[in-house]
Scaffold this motif. Structure first.
Motif, short mmCIF file in Angstrom:
data_model
loop_
_atom_site.label_atom_id
_atom_site.label_comp_id
_atom_site.label_asym_id
_atom_site.label_seq_id
_atom_site.Cartn_x
_atom_site.Cartn_y
_atom_site.Cartn_z
N UNK A 90 3.75 17.03 -2.70
CA UNK A 90 4.38 16.66 -1.43
C UNK A 90 5.79 17.23 -1.35
N UNK A 91 6.54 17.19 -2.44
CA UNK A 91 7.87 17.78 -2.44
C UNK A 91 7.80 19.28 -2.15
N UNK A 92 6.81 19.94 -2.68
CA UNK A 92 6.68 21.39 -2.42
C UNK A 92 6.45 21.63 -0.92
N UNK A 93 5.69 20.77 -0.28
CA UNK A 93 5.47 20.92 1.17
C UNK A 93 6.77 20.69 1.94
N UNK A 94 7.54 19.68 1.52
CA UNK A 94 8.83 19.42 2.16
C UNK A 94 9.75 20.63 1.99
N UNK A 95 9.79 21.17 0.78
CA UNK A 95 10.65 22.33 0.50
C UNK A 95 10.25 23.52 1.35
N UNK A 96 8.96 23.76 1.50
CA UNK A 96 8.50 24.88 2.34
C UNK A 96 9.00 24.72 3.78
N UNK A 97 8.93 23.51 4.31
CA UNK A 97 9.38 23.27 5.68
C UNK A 97 10.88 23.53 5.78
N UNK A 98 11.65 23.05 4.81
CA UNK A 98 13.10 23.26 4.82
C UNK A 98 13.44 24.75 4.76
N UNK A 99 12.73 25.48 3.90
CA UNK A 99 13.00 26.91 3.79
C UNK A 99 12.67 27.64 5.08
N UNK A 100 11.59 27.25 5.74
CA UNK A 100 11.25 27.87 7.02
C UNK A 100 12.38 27.65 8.03
N UNK A 101 12.92 26.43 8.05
CA UNK A 101 14.00 26.15 9.00
C UNK A 101 15.26 26.95 8.65
N UNK A 102 15.63 26.98 7.40
CA UNK A 102 16.84 27.68 6.99
C UNK A 102 16.71 29.19 7.21
N UNK A 103 15.51 29.71 7.05
CA UNK A 103 15.32 31.16 7.23
C UNK A 103 15.24 31.57 8.69
N UNK A 104 15.17 30.59 9.60
CA UNK A 104 15.31 30.92 11.01
C UNK A 104 16.71 31.43 11.29
N UNK A 105 17.69 30.87 10.60
CA UNK A 105 19.08 31.29 10.78
C UNK A 105 19.47 32.44 9.85
N UNK A 106 18.84 32.48 8.68
CA UNK A 106 19.17 33.51 7.69
C UNK A 106 17.88 33.93 7.00
N UNK A 107 17.24 35.00 7.50
CA UNK A 107 15.94 35.41 6.94
C UNK A 107 15.98 35.70 5.45
N UNK A 108 17.15 35.99 4.91
CA UNK A 108 17.26 36.31 3.48
C UNK A 108 17.63 35.08 2.65
N UNK A 109 17.63 33.92 3.27
CA UNK A 109 18.09 32.73 2.55
C UNK A 109 17.24 32.47 1.31
N UNK A 110 17.92 32.21 0.22
CA UNK A 110 17.25 31.81 -1.03
C UNK A 110 18.02 30.62 -1.59
N UNK A 111 17.34 29.52 -1.85
CA UNK A 111 18.07 28.32 -2.28
C UNK A 111 18.69 28.49 -3.66
N UNK A 112 19.92 28.06 -3.82
CA UNK A 112 20.52 28.07 -5.15
C UNK A 112 19.85 27.03 -6.03
N UNK A 113 19.88 27.24 -7.32
CA UNK A 113 19.35 26.24 -8.24
C UNK A 113 20.21 24.98 -8.15
N UNK A 114 19.59 23.82 -8.12
CA UNK A 114 20.38 22.58 -8.06
C UNK A 114 21.35 22.51 -9.23
N UNK A 115 22.58 22.12 -8.94
CA UNK A 115 23.56 21.94 -10.00
C UNK A 115 23.13 20.79 -10.90
N UNK A 116 23.49 20.84 -12.17
CA UNK A 116 23.15 19.72 -13.05
C UNK A 116 23.69 18.42 -12.47
N UNK A 117 22.88 17.38 -12.46
CA UNK A 117 23.35 16.12 -11.86
C UNK A 117 24.54 15.55 -12.60
N UNK A 118 25.48 15.00 -11.85
CA UNK A 118 26.62 14.34 -12.47
C UNK A 118 26.16 13.08 -13.19
#
Length: 214
Positions: A90-118
Motif C-alpha cells: 500500500x505504501x508503494x501505491x501511495x508513493x507512486x501517486x505522489x511521484x506522479x503528482x510531483x512529476x507534473x511540475x518537474x518531469x525529472x523529479x527523483x525523491x531524495x533518500x529519507x534522512x536518518x530519523x532524529x
C-alpha cells in the motif's frame, strides 16, 4: 519537510489516514483519495506524504507492523488487510501517486533518500507509548470488527526504526480512532512534545476530546 508543513493541522501519512473516515467512499476510490491528498495546496502536500511513506517503507519495520499501523490509524477505515494488500504494498501505491503528482511540475523529479530519523525525542515518545499500553489494546479489542493486533509493539518499533516524529503522530491517530481516555497531564505532555517537534497547535488538539472520558 518544511516548518510550514509541520505547523499544519496535520501532514504527511497521518493527514492521509484522516481521510479514510466512515464515509470516505463517497469521495472516490482509495487511490483517488491519495491523489486528492497529494494535490492539496496545489500539490505542496505531496512531498510530506512522500517523505513519510518512504521513511516507513524503507525502515527495518517488519511488514506486519507497517500493516498494523495503517489499519489502526484509520480504525480499518480502508481495510487493506481484508483486501489482501499488505502495508508495504500500500505504501508503494501511495508513493507512486505522489511521484506522479510531483512529476507534473518537474518531469525529472527523483525523491531524495529519507534522512536518518532524529533520535532526540525517541525516549519521550516511547515513554508515552508505554503509558497508554494498558488502555490502547483494550480499547482496540472493544471495537469489534475494527480490532487490530500488535499495535503497541508496532508503535514502539516505529519510534526506534522509523523516527519518533512519525511514531508520535501515528500514536495520536490511534488514540483518537479508538477513543482512548487521556488525563490532563498526558495531554499537556503531548502538547509539549508537539511543540518540540514544531507542530502547529491543532495537530495535538485533535485528541483533546479524549481528556477524562472515564
Amino acid at each position: 519537510m518544511t516548518t510550514d508543513w509541520r505547523a499544519a493541522p496535520d501532514f504527511g501519512l497521518t493527514q492521509l489516514t484522516r481521510r479514510f473516515h466512515q464515509d470516505w467512499t463517497r469521495e472516490g476510490t482509495a487511490l483517488e483519495i491519495v491523489a486528492s491528498s497529494a494535490e492539496s495546496f496545489g500539490g505542496k502536500a505531496a512531498p510530506a506524504l512522500l517523505e513519510d511513506s518512504l521513511r516507513l517503507l524503507e525502515s527495518p519495520l517488519p511488514t506486519w507492523a507497517v500493516t498494523s499501523l495503517w489499519l489502526a490509524a484509520t480504525c480499518r477505515g480502508y481495510d487493506i488487510d481484508r483486501l489482501g494488500v499488505d502495508g508495504r504494498d500500500w505504501l508503494r501505491q501511495i508513493i507512486d501517486v505522489c511521484l506522479q503528482r510531483l512529476r507534473k511540475d518537474d518531469p525529472a523529479y527523483h525523491p531524495p533518500a529519507p534522512a536518518p530519523p532524529s533520535e532526540s525525542l525517541t525516549g519521550e515518545v516511547l515513554d508515552e507509548i508505554l503509558l497508554v499500553t494498558p488502555q490502547l489494546p483494550v480499547a482496540i479489542t472493544e471495537h469489534g470488527w475494527a480490532r487490530v493486533g500488535g499495535v503497541v509493539p508496532a508503535l514502539n518499533l516505529a519510534a526506534t526504526q522509523a523516527g519518533p516524529d512519525l511514531a508520535f503522530r501515528l500514536l495520536l491517530r490511534c488514540l483518537s480512532e479508538y477513543w482512548v481516555p487521556l488525563t490532563q497531564p498526558q495531554y499537556d505532555r503531548f502538547a509539549a512534545l508537539g511543540e518540540r517537534f514544531g507542530y502547529g497547535e491543532p495537530l495535538v488538539m485533535a485528541v483533546d476530546h479524549l481528556i477524562d472520558l472515564e
